[in-house]
Enzyme design. Structure first.
Site, PDB file in Angstrom:
ATOM      1  N   ASP A  53       0.855  -1.191   0.000  1.00 23.33           N
ATOM      2  CA  ASP A  53       0.000   0.000   0.000  1.00 23.33           C
ATOM      3  C   ASP A  53       0.890   1.239   0.000  1.00 23.33           C
ATOM      4  O   ASP A  53       1.711   1.433   0.883  1.00 23.33           O
ATOM      5  CB  ASP A  53      -0.881  -0.040   1.265  1.00 23.33           C
ATOM      6  CG  ASP A  53      -1.881   1.114   1.290  1.00 23.33           C
ATOM      7  OD1 ASP A  53      -1.829   1.954   0.370  1.00 23.33           O
ATOM      8  OD2 ASP A  53      -2.690   1.155   2.232  1.00 23.33           O
ATOM      9  N   ASP A 365      33.659  22.497 -52.899  1.00 22.95           N
ATOM     10  CA  ASP A 365      32.707  22.871 -51.844  1.00 22.95           C
ATOM     11  C   ASP A 365      31.793  23.999 -52.333  1.00 22.95           C
ATOM     12  O   ASP A 365      31.664  24.251 -53.540  1.00 22.95           O
ATOM     13  CB  ASP A 365      33.485  23.243 -50.569  1.00 22.95           C
ATOM     14  CG  ASP A 365      32.720  22.952 -49.294  1.00 22.95           C
ATOM     15  OD1 ASP A 365      31.834  23.752 -48.962  1.00 22.95           O
ATOM     16  OD2 ASP A 365      32.967  21.913 -48.648  1.00 22.95           O
ATOM     17  N   ASP A 366      31.194  24.673 -51.407  1.00 29.76           N
ATOM     18  CA  ASP A 366      30.219  25.736 -51.667  1.00 29.76           C
ATOM     19  C   ASP A 366      30.754  26.772 -52.671  1.00 29.76           C
ATOM     20  O   ASP A 366      31.943  27.086 -52.666  1.00 29.76           O
ATOM     21  CB  ASP A 366      29.956  26.423 -50.312  1.00 29.76           C
ATOM     22  CG  ASP A 366      28.702  27.256 -50.324  1.00 29.76           C
ATOM     23  OD1 ASP A 366      28.117  27.417 -51.392  1.00 29.76           O
ATOM     24  OD2 ASP A 366      28.328  27.736 -49.239  1.00 29.76           O
ATOM     25  N   ARG A 442      22.016  32.797 -41.547  1.00 30.12           N
ATOM     26  CA  ARG A 442      22.970  32.783 -42.666  1.00 30.12           C
ATOM     27  C   ARG A 442      22.265  33.275 -43.946  1.00 30.12           C
ATOM     28  O   ARG A 442      22.480  32.731 -45.031  1.00 30.12           O
ATOM     29  CB  ARG A 442      23.531  31.373 -42.874  1.00 30.12           C
ATOM     30  CG  ARG A 442      24.982  31.365 -43.344  1.00 30.12           C
ATOM     31  CD  ARG A 442      25.447  29.967 -43.744  1.00 30.12           C
ATOM     32  NE  ARG A 442      26.888  29.929 -43.976  1.00 30.12           N
ATOM     33  CZ  ARG A 442      27.489  29.096 -44.785  1.00 30.12           C
ATOM     34  NH1 ARG A 442      26.805  28.224 -45.468  1.00 30.12           N
ATOM     35  NH2 ARG A 442      28.797  29.116 -44.937  1.00 30.12           N
ATOM     36  N   TRP A 476      26.650  16.716 -48.431  1.00 29.17           N
ATOM     37  CA  TRP A 476      25.263  17.177 -48.293  1.00 29.17           C
ATOM     38  C   TRP A 476      25.156  17.997 -47.016  1.00 29.17           C
ATOM     39  O   TRP A 476      25.086  17.449 -45.928  1.00 29.17           O
ATOM     40  CB  TRP A 476      24.329  15.964 -48.249  1.00 29.17           C
ATOM     41  CG  TRP A 476      22.866  16.244 -48.212  1.00 29.17           C
ATOM     42  CD1 TRP A 476      22.181  16.969 -47.284  1.00 29.17           C
ATOM     43  CD2 TRP A 476      21.886  15.766 -49.136  1.00 29.17           C
ATOM     44  NE1 TRP A 476      20.848  16.974 -47.572  1.00 29.17           N
ATOM     45  CE2 TRP A 476      20.631  16.234 -48.705  1.00 29.17           C
ATOM     46  CE3 TRP A 476      21.941  14.978 -50.298  1.00 29.17           C
ATOM     47  CZ2 TRP A 476      19.446  15.939 -49.378  1.00 29.17           C
ATOM     48  CZ3 TRP A 476      20.765  14.680 -50.964  1.00 29.17           C
ATOM     49  CH2 TRP A 476      19.537  15.162 -50.509  1.00 29.17           C
ATOM     50  N   ASP A 477      25.115  19.311 -47.181  1.00 28.24           N
ATOM     51  CA  ASP A 477      25.211  20.209 -46.034  1.00 28.24           C
ATOM     52  C   ASP A 477      23.821  20.667 -45.574  1.00 28.24           C
ATOM     53  O   ASP A 477      22.820  20.504 -46.285  1.00 28.24           O
ATOM     54  CB  ASP A 477      26.060  21.415 -46.465  1.00 28.24           C
ATOM     55  CG  ASP A 477      26.805  22.061 -45.314  1.00 28.24           C
ATOM     56  OD1 ASP A 477      26.457  21.799 -44.161  1.00 28.24           O
ATOM     57  OD2 ASP A 477      27.738  22.849 -45.590  1.00 28.24           O
ATOM     58  N   ASP A 547      33.031  21.415 -38.129  1.00 27.41           N
ATOM     59  CA  ASP A 547      33.696  22.490 -38.869  1.00 27.41           C
ATOM     60  C   ASP A 547      34.988  22.887 -38.182  1.00 27.41           C
ATOM     61  O   ASP A 547      35.808  23.596 -38.760  1.00 27.41           O
ATOM     62  CB  ASP A 547      32.794  23.728 -38.916  1.00 27.41           C
ATOM     63  CG  ASP A 547      31.895  23.704 -40.138  1.00 27.41           C
ATOM     64  OD1 ASP A 547      32.052  22.798 -40.971  1.00 27.41           O
ATOM     65  OD2 ASP A 547      31.026  24.584 -40.245  1.00 27.41           O
TER      66      ASP A 547
END
Ligand code: DGJ
Length: 728
Positions: A53, A365-366, A442, A476-477, A547
């Protein structure tokens, strides 16, 4: 491996490689959790639940004060009928109430493992896994909740997920739907989490459990740099090598919640799943909702055991595709070398310097697409920038190929720049809510991947580029988190489904692209390691770990990441000094030794290296090629933790224990420093090992028990040393 149902005891006993997981049916079909831990031969419930209980704990049975759900160790706890701890799920009915009552209805056991519709999940063949499906039912609602458990012959893991099937007539609203919940009988644990930040991912944090709730969660729309969808409960004395550890890892890339609740009776409930914060899901009659999968991993030998299990398990049962077991190419990426300031000749120059040093893959890259001269424009306009690359990508890729290198390309498919043709044409294609400002990050917004038209257009644009040139690698960012989370196509009552629907859309796009281009090696990235999670790993066998390319910072990031992820999933690059993230100078040797403990790459302007530096890089690449399989696919052991001191060390051993590679790093020089040594792990005590490049031979047991001295000529800050061993 076996799953057994004992009629008499009404227990489900799941036996993995060396672990047991046991549930029991209580009176009237309440499903209880009884045990999870070391394998038990025959479970007879010696440590059974005692019923007493308990004041202020209500009783579902009239006049039986000893029975309360508030003290019952439950398997998938519900809300509203006497358990005051946090439930695993909650549902709102048409009448507005939120109380449900699940009882056992049926179960089935079968070999293999079913796929989870639309979601990444671990997979298995018929022989290597067995699945238990327990159907619970709320008969008032005709709601079935199916609990799925898969165990694996070679691993101490239980993969769990849940399906909600609305077989009734009313519309239900899921307010919470956890993937797993476990009630431990005790609370004398520490909790391990992996918090971080951009450039500082997956650090390790350990704290004692306290009464009440402690949690880790993401509300950012992604698994995130800030928190990781993982927690572990550790015995107080558990370390890297010993003690019990219970890990929970969610195969999901969106908002999650993992929490441990210590209750008044010193038991602990762990719950993990999609974050219920700002989540609901409308379940119409005849509809089903599938939760993501939670991987429950057990080790009786500390955190090292967790890593050994998960590395092998993810490698064999999560990572897929052509590259799963293939050695990964050494790459040169132009990001930190050029940022947006390049043209075809400059790129070819860097690639040429790379090929002369033995690098195998060039990654553009970018910045290669229309007007993308800074990070504030053009995402979504996936068409080649003819100003920078007048002869197009195919020409550039071929020029790189002629140097004997493969060609790879960067994308950020889930985003749109406000300054882009795509956004000007389709301003409603991003996540947003009516009449509210669209918060940029960004200078970009997030495409609404819950919409099929958006997904189809992006798939087309990315596929067109991949078909246009000999591209064998894609980075794939994904560079921002979600705000104003709403979709213009969803009705008002489904707006809180947007975040999850968006992630399902991301998975669908990844599935489509990776299936259409099976020969391409995909590396995921999210401002570094912001989405290094098991969900994405299902589609992309490797990730850009962070990064932050500073060798010292990388020690903690790679050490933390190695707790859960196979080394073959960790991108690791040598970059320039002063380092672009923390402005530190470290030696090229140490940068190389840190990067060699992952998928080695370079990210600096190779044309600017001195001839002496080129020699060092050449040497690094030659050495790495010799140990690449060992590093990427060998057994990984952590020897010294950067979270505990000035030194870090880890090592790699092949399956037969005939070869090993050991890395030692010391961050700062110390006055009156102790003479350091290192004890190895995972070797064969009966074998003798030669240190390559020397005439020294030592037995495996000596190297493990006595250790090896760190050379005293390692002087100054930021130093490292490696040993390559081969059995004689
Ligand atoms: C973030 C990534 O982590 C970097 O490596 C680089 O690809 C940039 N994005 C490019 O914008």
């Amino acid at each position: 491996m076996a799953i057994r149902y004992d009629e008499e005891q009404r227990t489900f006993h799941l036996q993995g490689k060396s672990t047991s997981y046991v549930m029991q049916l209580e009176r009237d079909g309440y499903l209880t959790h009884q045990y999870w831990g070391r394998k038990i031969r025959q479970f007879r419930n010696s440590n059974r639940q005692q019923y007493i209980d308990r004041s202020f704990s209500p009783n579902p049975y009239h006049r039986d004060r000893t029975f309360t759900l508030d003290a019952l160790p439950q398997e998938y706890p519900q809300y509203g009928n006497s358990d005051f701890r946090k439930p695993a799920y909650q549902i709102q009915l048409e009448n507005g109430s939120t109380v449900t009552d699940l009882r056992y209805k049926s179960h089935r056991i079968f070999s293999g493992k079913p796929k989870l519709a639309g979601l990444p999940a671990t997979y298995a063949g018929q022989e290597s896994a067995e699945t238990l499906e327990i159907t619970m039912e709320d008969d008032l609602l005709q709601l079935e909740v199916v609990l799925l458990y898969t165990i694996f012959s070679q691993y101490d893991v239980v993969a769990r997920s849940v399906q909600f099937c609305n077989n009734g007539k009313q519309k239900l609203k899921l307010l919470q739907a956890a993937s797993a919940s476990v009630d431990f009988h005790r609370s004398d644990f520490d909790m391990l989490t992996m918090p971080g930040a951009w450039g500082k991912e997956r650090h390790l944090e350990r704290r004692a459990l306290q009464a009440g709730i402690q949690s880790t969660e993401s509300t950012r729309g992604a698994s995130s740099h800030q928190q990781h969808p993982f927690i572990a409960l550790m015995e107080k004395h558990a370390t890297e090598e010993q003690g019990e550890v219970f890990g929970f890892h969610l195969v999901y890339s969106g908002n999650f919640l993992a929490q441990a609740e210590v209750d008044q009776f010193a038991t602990t409930r762990v719950t993990m799943g999609i974050n219920p914060f700002d989540f609901t899901w409308v379940l119409e009659p005849n509809e089903t909702f599938q939760t993501p999968e939670a991987v429950l991993v057990y080790s009786a030998v500390g955190l090292g055991g967790i890593s050994q299990t998960l590395h092998g398990f993810y490698q064999q049962h999560l990572v897929r595709g052509e590259y799963r077991d293939k050695e990964r190419p050494i790459l040169i990426n132009n990001w930190e070398a050029t940022y947006f300031d390049f043209d075809a000749d400059k790129i070819e120059g860097i690639a040429k310097a790379g090929s002369e040093l033995g690098i195998e893959l060039f990654v553009l890259d970018d910045g290669w697409f229309k007007k993308r001269n800074s990070d504030s424009t053009s995402l979504g306009d996936w068409f080649v920038d003819k100003t920078k690359l007048p002869n197009g990508l195919e020409d550039l890729a071929k020029r790189v190929n002629e140097l004997g290198m493969q060609f790879g390309l960067w994308f950020e498919p889930e985003m749109v720049s406000v300054d882009s043709d795509l956004y000007r044409e389709h301003p409603d294609w991003c996540l947003h809510v009516p009449d509210r400002y669209r918060t940029e990050s960004r200078d970009q917004l997030v495409l609404d991947f819950s919409r099929q038209d958006v997904r189809q257009e992006i798939i087309k644009r990315v596929a067109d580029i991949l078909e246009s040139a000999p591209i064998t690698y894609v980075k794939w960012d994904m560079n921002r988190h979600l705000s104003e989370v709403g979709s213009s196509l969803l009705p008002h009552e489904r707006q809180r489904e947007t975040a999850h629907r968006h992630i399902l859309g991301v998975y669908e796009v990844m599935d489509e692209i990776t299936s259409r281009f099976p020969n391409v090696l995909f590396e995921s990235c999210s401002g570094g390691g912001g989405r290094h999670d098991p969900g994405i790993l299902y589609y992309m066998p490797q990730a850009w770990t962070s990064d932050n390319t500073d060798a010292v910072e990388r020690l903690k990031i790679q050490y933390g990441t190695s707790l859960l992820y196979p080394i073959s999933s960790m991108g690791s690059h040598v970059s320039d000094v002063p380092n672009h993230q923390v402005h530190r100078f470290t030696s090229l040797e140490m940068r190389g030794d840190v990067a060699m403990a992952g998928n080695l790459g370079y990210e600096l302007d190779l044309t600017k290296l001195t001839s002496e530096e080129k020699e060092i890089v050449k040497q690094q690449i030659t050495s790495y090629k010799k140990i690449r399989r060992l590093v990427q696919f060998g057994r990984f052991y952590r020897l010294k933790s950067p979270f505990e001191g000035n030194e870090t060390a880890w090592m790699f051993v092949d399956e037969d224990k005939t070869e090993a590679f050991i890395c030692y790093y010391r961050v700062l020089a110390e006055p009156a420093a102790p003479l350091a040594s290192l004890r190895m792990k995972g070797l064969d005590g009966a074998k003798d090992y030669r240190i390559i490049g020397t005439s020294e031979i030592y037995s495996g047991d000596e190297l493990e028990y006595s250790g090896i001295r760190i050379p005293t000529d390692l002087v100054g800050d930021f130093v490292s040393y490696t040993w390559h061993l081969k059995a004689e």
